[in-house]
Design a protein around this motif. Structure first.
Motif, PDB file in Angstrom:
ATOM      1  N   LEU A 115       0.045  -0.308  10.250  1.00  0.00           N
ATOM      2  CA  LEU A 115       0.350  -0.107   8.834  1.00  0.00           C
ATOM      3  C   LEU A 115       1.841  -0.297   8.553  1.00  0.00           C
ATOM      4  O   LEU A 115       2.377   0.247   7.590  1.00  0.00           O
ATOM      5  CB  LEU A 115      -0.083   1.299   8.394  1.00  0.00           C
ATOM      6  N   SER A 116       2.526  -1.069   9.362  1.00  0.00           N
ATOM      7  CA  SER A 116       3.972  -1.263   9.182  1.00  0.00           C
ATOM      8  C   SER A 116       4.258  -2.053   7.912  1.00  0.00           C
ATOM      9  O   SER A 116       3.412  -2.795   7.397  1.00  0.00           O
ATOM     10  CB  SER A 116       4.550  -1.988  10.400  1.00  0.00           C
ATOM     11  N   PHE A 133      -3.397   5.266   2.407  1.00  0.00           N
ATOM     12  CA  PHE A 133      -3.250   5.864   3.728  1.00  0.00           C
ATOM     13  C   PHE A 133      -4.230   7.022   3.895  1.00  0.00           C
ATOM     14  O   PHE A 133      -4.973   7.105   4.888  1.00  0.00           O
ATOM     15  CB  PHE A 133      -1.806   6.343   3.901  1.00  0.00           C
ATOM     16  N   GLN A 134      -4.277   7.915   2.937  1.00  0.00           N
ATOM     17  CA  GLN A 134      -5.184   9.070   3.020  1.00  0.00           C
ATOM     18  C   GLN A 134      -6.634   8.627   3.048  1.00  0.00           C
ATOM     19  O   GLN A 134      -7.459   9.191   3.776  1.00  0.00           O
ATOM     20  CB  GLN A 134      -4.932  10.002   1.821  1.00  0.00           C
ATOM     21  N   LEU A 156       0.828  -1.199   0.000  1.00  0.00           N
ATOM     22  CA  LEU A 156       0.000   0.000   0.000  1.00  0.00           C
ATOM     23  C   LEU A 156       0.867   1.255   0.000  1.00  0.00           C
ATOM     24  O   LEU A 156       1.956   1.282   0.559  1.00  0.00           O
ATOM     25  CB  LEU A 156      -0.913  -0.009   1.228  1.00  0.00           C
ATOM     26  N   THR A 157       0.345   2.300  -0.632  1.00  0.00           N
ATOM     27  CA  THR A 157       1.061   3.574  -0.711  1.00  0.00           C
ATOM     28  C   THR A 157       0.202   4.687  -0.135  1.00  0.00           C
ATOM     29  O   THR A 157      -0.845   4.445   0.474  1.00  0.00           O
ATOM     30  CB  THR A 157       1.458   3.892  -2.158  1.00  0.00           C
ATOM     31  N   ALA A 158       0.632   5.929  -0.361  1.00  0.00           N
ATOM     32  CA  ALA A 158       0.036   7.080   0.309  1.00  0.00           C
ATOM     33  C   ALA A 158      -1.450   7.241   0.020  1.00  0.00           C
ATOM     34  O   ALA A 158      -2.205   7.696   0.880  1.00  0.00           O
ATOM     35  CB  ALA A 158       0.793   8.351  -0.090  1.00  0.00           C
ATOM     36  N   GLN A 187       5.545   6.951   1.855  1.00  0.00           N
ATOM     37  CA  GLN A 187       6.692   7.839   1.725  1.00  0.00           C
ATOM     38  C   GLN A 187       6.304   9.261   2.118  1.00  0.00           C
ATOM     39  O   GLN A 187       5.141   9.561   2.375  1.00  0.00           O
ATOM     40  CB  GLN A 187       7.190   7.836   0.271  1.00  0.00           C
ATOM     41  N   GLY A 188       7.306  10.118   2.153  1.00  0.00           N
ATOM     42  CA  GLY A 188       7.068  11.529   2.424  1.00  0.00           C
ATOM     43  C   GLY A 188       6.852  11.812   3.892  1.00  0.00           C
ATOM     44  O   GLY A 188       7.277  11.053   4.774  1.00  0.00           O
ATOM     45  N   LEU A 189       6.187  12.913   4.171  1.00  0.00           N
ATOM     46  CA  LEU A 189       5.934  13.326   5.545  1.00  0.00           C
ATOM     47  C   LEU A 189       4.783  12.528   6.156  1.00  0.00           C
ATOM     48  O   LEU A 189       3.863  12.105   5.452  1.00  0.00           O
ATOM     49  CB  LEU A 189       5.604  14.814   5.591  1.00  0.00           C
ATOM     50  N   ILE A 190       4.853  12.342   7.458  1.00  0.00           N
ATOM     51  CA  ILE A 190       3.721  11.728   8.162  1.00  0.00           C
ATOM     52  C   ILE A 190       2.560  12.725   8.133  1.00  0.00           C
ATOM     53  O   ILE A 190       2.734  13.886   8.491  1.00  0.00           O
ATOM     54  CB  ILE A 190       4.116  11.391   9.610  1.00  0.00           C
ATOM     55  N   PRO A 191       1.371  12.287   7.706  1.00  0.00           N
ATOM     56  CA  PRO A 191       0.249  13.232   7.566  1.00  0.00           C
ATOM     57  C   PRO A 191      -0.127  13.915   8.875  1.00  0.00           C
ATOM     58  O   PRO A 191      -0.225  13.274   9.923  1.00  0.00           O
ATOM     59  CB  PRO A 191      -0.897  12.351   7.049  1.00  0.00           C
TER      60      PRO A 191
END
Length: 977
Positions: free
Chosen positions: A271-272, A255-256, A250-252, A277-281
């Motif tokens: 969700l380990s 997650f959103q 799974l990707t961002a 990637q990127g910043l933690i929301p």
């Protein structure tokens, strides 16, 4: 260790659900005075079910016993209704049962069954039969880790009363999940550890289940959500509190989507191991019901959002193994607010967090577990850490903390059980009479300075199970009280200190049933080996000064011993014939002692043995044939002994897993058996300095690990060894051997041994030529055939061995021209062709001309740099520009056209061989592949020939142009004069 956090909550929650289900169904074990009897047909069904099982632990001994012949309601794991007598629950989870086939159809008779738990048994890849799918009153079904196979039946959709379904950890195939939509009452669903890629996004349909509160789909290879975030999910569960999607793809976007749909319900979110990637929301800080959040093993970077401070119920936070690079003081500052009061577990391992540990950490009054391992933290440890009075586990290994740790740092940590401060620059300076307020279970202080005296504060720690104070600067003897401390310890490591003295009798120590591993290596201990506890799982005493016999090892009779290393001592005598009791042994290292005599045949009893090192002793006789039973051997080092006889053919026939075989410096005679060519995993073959005769096996090209980049070489995992013996260890072991590398004897461990792909047959009496196909061994790094009686030429294709760094063919009777392809050996750093009968010109190449003349001496007919400035005929060649280079060039051209013709003939056959290689099965397939590789080498050689021909023509043309230019200048001068 995460079970102390989120997993603990998961198990507790499942137990609460189970209790609620059991209470609502009103079943319990029938009391002794109850009059209700079990139904006879259900009793017979249970007995039929038992007949389909192997009950090695005899857990079902009560089933069908005479005194309870009719009372099946009293049998192990069986529960009946207290009013009707029907079997309503069957709980056989964790019973160690083994099935003879599919799940028994006899369960069909248990139509009143509402609870069925068969978890953690072995059903031998059997199928889930329709007998289970017909039990439509089932509310609780647990089949996790049952080794079930086949296809998951869609008829499971008939079980519409299900509230709890766990099918995790099995091996069945899943075609679709449409039937899940029929479970309107389902509250708990676990389909973890099975690939769901084939059912696409059906996991989204699962989330639609309106009453679902817990969902686990970890390690399922799930894909991203492909629906737009703006489209609402109709009938999405509003009760979902527990969600585990760990270790998927799974990707961002997913997650959103999760954050937008379940921000008001989720309590535990795992969700380990995804690809976030990127910043933690920042929006995570709005999920105010969260108690557990696991985002470990992703690729988050930057800083932790300040909004986390609003998570007033968060107790467990795991952000380990990401790319966070914030200052620790800033990170802790972002936790200001109610989070400081609620947080109990904080795991930040494996990031790039920097700076010292701030004093403000004392504000986390509820913190029980703080883990900061493998970061870039530095500075002194503040004494305020001692104010974390609820701290149970403190981990901060592999950082750059420095300074002195005193009792003031730990004065109030009365609940501390786990302490790991290893691999820092810390000094532990506790006063001699200090009594710590804690009783530690795990003490890991590797590379911390505890010495020079043996730390007396350990005398108070009587409950530890794991102790590692290796490399801690101790220059002292082991006090007698130490061995009387914890009887339940399973790991003691005092290695790499300067501990001296004589070991006392250890036979009555460590009485725990789990087994014990002891590592006292790299010290200054002396005297005889002590009597050991019978339940040892490992004993490591290498690099000390022990002397005397090794017979005391025979006192280890518990059957769990998996690792023995007493190498590099002064032990002497014969090997005791007690190895029949070491059936779990995986590693045996007796190298560099003074042991002698023959190897007992009982060595063949160790069928799990993977590494055997007897190097540098005085063992004699033949290699015992019983060693052929040790078919798991990967590392075998018998070098520097007095073994004699022939090299047995069964080494190649039976020991197919061998990666390293070292028989150097013994008295072996006879031919090298062709069967050694069957060792396709071999990467280091050293038979040097023996009395071997005959020719070099023509089949060396079969050693595929030397021809391919992929290999099976491993850094031997000590944990793997212990699993086989039923024990535990958290260290690692690397095989070690002395290797002749580029003319010098050096010690190498497995980590770098696997990069030294070597064949060494030097210092024998081998005759014949060098096998032409040796050039197929593209990955070979060192080839040493020196000091034999070899004749013939160097294979023309030797330039294909691009990885060669060391080539020694000296002191043979080899002849002919040096192949022009040698100029392509760009990595060659050691070359010795001296004292042969080579002739002609030394090939020109960027590497060859860098060697000293000593590499070519003893070849009277050899010429050219670096041996001589010129070759005979060079002056004549210059005076006759029409001469194409003399005899050497004629031979080169003849060799080229011979290769060209050969290449064309081979090229015509290559298509046919390619088809055969694909169509035929073993063994023809392997033979054809080898032939195909040879053809490929020949054609590559042809391409190189063409390239060199073009280069030679260009060179000749340039020479002619240069000569023409000089003639023109001479003509101009003569005209002007």
């Amino acid at each position: 260790m995460k079970i102390l956090g989120g997993r603990f909550l998961q198990i507790l929650f499942a137990l609460l659900i189970l209790l609620r289900i059991q209470t609502s169904m009103g079943f319990y074990s029938t009391m002794a005075g109850d009059e209700v009897r079990c139904i006879e047909r259900e009793r017979q069904a249970l007995l039929a079910f038992k007949q389909g099982l192997v009950d090695k632990s005899d857990r079902l001994s009560s089933w069908g016993s005479e005194e309870e012949k009719k009372e099946c309601c009293e049998w192990e794991g069986v529960q009946c209704s207290n009013t009707t007598g029907h079997v309503i629950a069957l709980d056989l989870g964790f019973h160690g049962l083994y099935s003879r086939g599919n799940l028994s159809a006899s369960l069909f008779e248990l139509q009143h069954l509402t609870y069925l738990n068969l978890s953690w048994n072995d059903f031998n890849l059997g199928r889930i039969l329709e007998s289970i799918t017909s039990l439509n009153k089932i509310q609780y079904l647990d089949l996790r880790y049952c080794n079930l196979g086949g296809f998951l039946p869609t008829q499971l959709g008939n079980l519409t009363s299900l509230k709890h379904l766990d099918l995790s950890g099995n091996k069945f195939n899943i075609e679709n999940l449409e039937w899940l939509s029929l479970f309107s009452c389902l509250q708990y669903l676990d389909l973890s550890k099975r690939d769901l890629n084939m059912v696409d996004n059906y996991w989204l349909q699962v989330i639609k289940l309106s009453r679902l509160t817990e969902l686990s789909l970890n390690e399922r290879n799930l894909r991203d959500v492909i629906i737009p975030l703006s489209i609402p999910m109709i009938n999405t569960s509003t009760f979902l509190a527990y969600l585990d999607l760990s270790f998927n793809n799974l990707t961002a976007s997913t997650f959103q989507w999760l954050l937008s749909k379940f921000n008001k319900s989720l309590v535990d979110l795992y969700l380990s191991g995804n690809q976030f990637q990127g910043l933690i929301p920042e929006s995570l800080g709005h999920m105010t019901y969260l108690e557990t959040l696991d985002l470990s093993d992703n690729q988050f970077e930057g800083e932790i959002p300040k909004s986390f401070g609003n998570l007033c119920k968060l107790r467990y936070l795991d952000l380990s193994h990401n790319n966070l690079d914030q200052m620790l003081s800033e990170l802790i500052g972002n936790f200001s607010g109610c989070l400081q009061l609620s947080l109990e577990y904080l795991v930040l391992d494996g990031n790039k967090i920097k700076g010292p540990l701030p004093n403000v950490i004392k504000n986390f009054s509820s913190l029980q577990w703080l883990s900061l391992n493998n970061n870039q933290l530095s500075g002194a440890l503040p004494k305020s850490i001692g104010l974390l009075s609820k701290l149970v586990q403190l981990e901060m290994f592999s950082n750059s903390f420095n300074g002195v740790i005193t009792e003031a740092h730990f004065s109030t940590l009365s609940k501390l059980r786990y302490l790991d401060m290893s691999f820092n620059h810390l000094s532990i300076n506790f006063s001699c009479d200090w009594i710590p307020p804690f009783q530690l279970d795990y003490i890991i202080l590797t590379s911390c300075k505890l010495g020079p005296k043996f730390p007396s504060w350990l005398k108070t720690q009587r409950e530890f199970s794991y102790l590692d104070i290796s490399s801690s600067g101790i220059l002292d003897s082991i006090p007698k009280w130490f061995w009387n401390l914890s009887s339940t310890a399973f790991h003691v490591n005092l290695s790499s200190n300067q501990i001296y003295g004589i070991l006392s009798n250890l036979s009555t120590k460590f009485s725990g049933s789990f087994g014990i591993g002891i590592d006292l290596s790299k010290n200054k201990l002396e005297g005889p080996l002590p009597v050991f506890p019978h339940n040892l799982t490992s004993i490591i005493l290498s690099e000390n000064m022990f002397s005397g016999s090794i017979s005391s090892l025979c006192t280890i009779t518990g059957g769990k011993l998996s690792f023995v290393d007493v190498s590099n001592n002064q032990l002497f005598g014969k090997l005791p014939d007690c190895m029949t009791q070491w059936t779990s042994l995986v590693i045996l290292n007796l190298a560099n002692n003074h042991l002698f005599g023959k190897i007992p045949s009982s060595i063949g009893s160790m069928s799990l043995l993977e590494s055997l090192s007897l190097q540098n002793n005085n063992f004699s006789g033949e290699i015992p044939s019983s060693l052929a039973n040790c078919s798991a051997l990967q590392f075998l080092d018998l070098s520097d002994n007095s073994f004699s006889g022939i090299i047995p053919a069964w080494i190649g026939e039976r020991l197919s897993s061998l990666t390293f075989l070292l028989l150097r410096s013994n008295n072996f005679s006879g031919d090298i058996p062709l069967q050694l060519c069957w060792l396709r995993n071999i990467m280091l073959l050293d038979l040097s300095n023996n009395n071997l005769s005959g020719s070099i096996p023509w089949c060396l090209q079969n050693l595929t690990a030397l021809a391919q980049k992929e290999s099976s070489a491993r850094d031997h995992s000590f944990a793997d060894s212990y699993l086989k013996a039923g024990g535990y260890y958290s260290g690692s072991y690397a095989d070690k051997s002395s290797v002749i590398w580029k003319g010098l004897e050096r010690d190498y461990w497995n980590g770098n041994l696997k990069n030294l792909r070597i064949i060494d047959l030097s210092s024998n009496k081998l005759t014949g030529g060098i096998p032409v196909h040796v050039s197929i061994l593209f990955e070979l790094v060192q080839l040493n055939l020196s000091r034999n009686q070899l004749i013939g030429r160097i294979p023309a294709d030797i330039g294909q061995m691009k990885q060669l760094e060391s080539l020694d063919l000296s002191q043979n009777q080899l002849s002919g021209h040096l192949p022009w392809s040698m100029s392509q050996l760009n990595f060659l750093s050691t070359l010795n062709l001296s004292y042969n009968n080579f002739s002609g010109r030394i090939p020109l190449g960027a590497q060859i001309q860098t060697f000293d003349a000593s590499a070519f001496v003893g070849n009277p007919s050899l010429c050219g740099l670096p041996l001589t400035p010129t070759c005979p005929g060079d002056e004549k060649s210059k005076s006759k520009p029409t001469d194409s280079g003399g005899k050497d060039n004629q031979e080169d051209r003849a060799e080229f056209w011979k290769s060209f013709k050969s290449g064309m003939e081979l090229g015509a056959a290559i298509g046919f061989v390619g088809v055969v290689a694909v169509k035929f099965d073993h063994p023809w397939k392997h033979i054809c592949i080898l032939f195909y590789n040879n053809l490929r080498v020949r054609l590559r050689n042809l391409k190189d020939c063409l390239y060199l021909l073009v280069a030679a023509v260009g060179l000749r043309l340039r020479e002619h142009v240069s000569r023409l230019g000089r003639k023109l200048k001479l003509f101009e001068r003569s005209v002007s004069s």
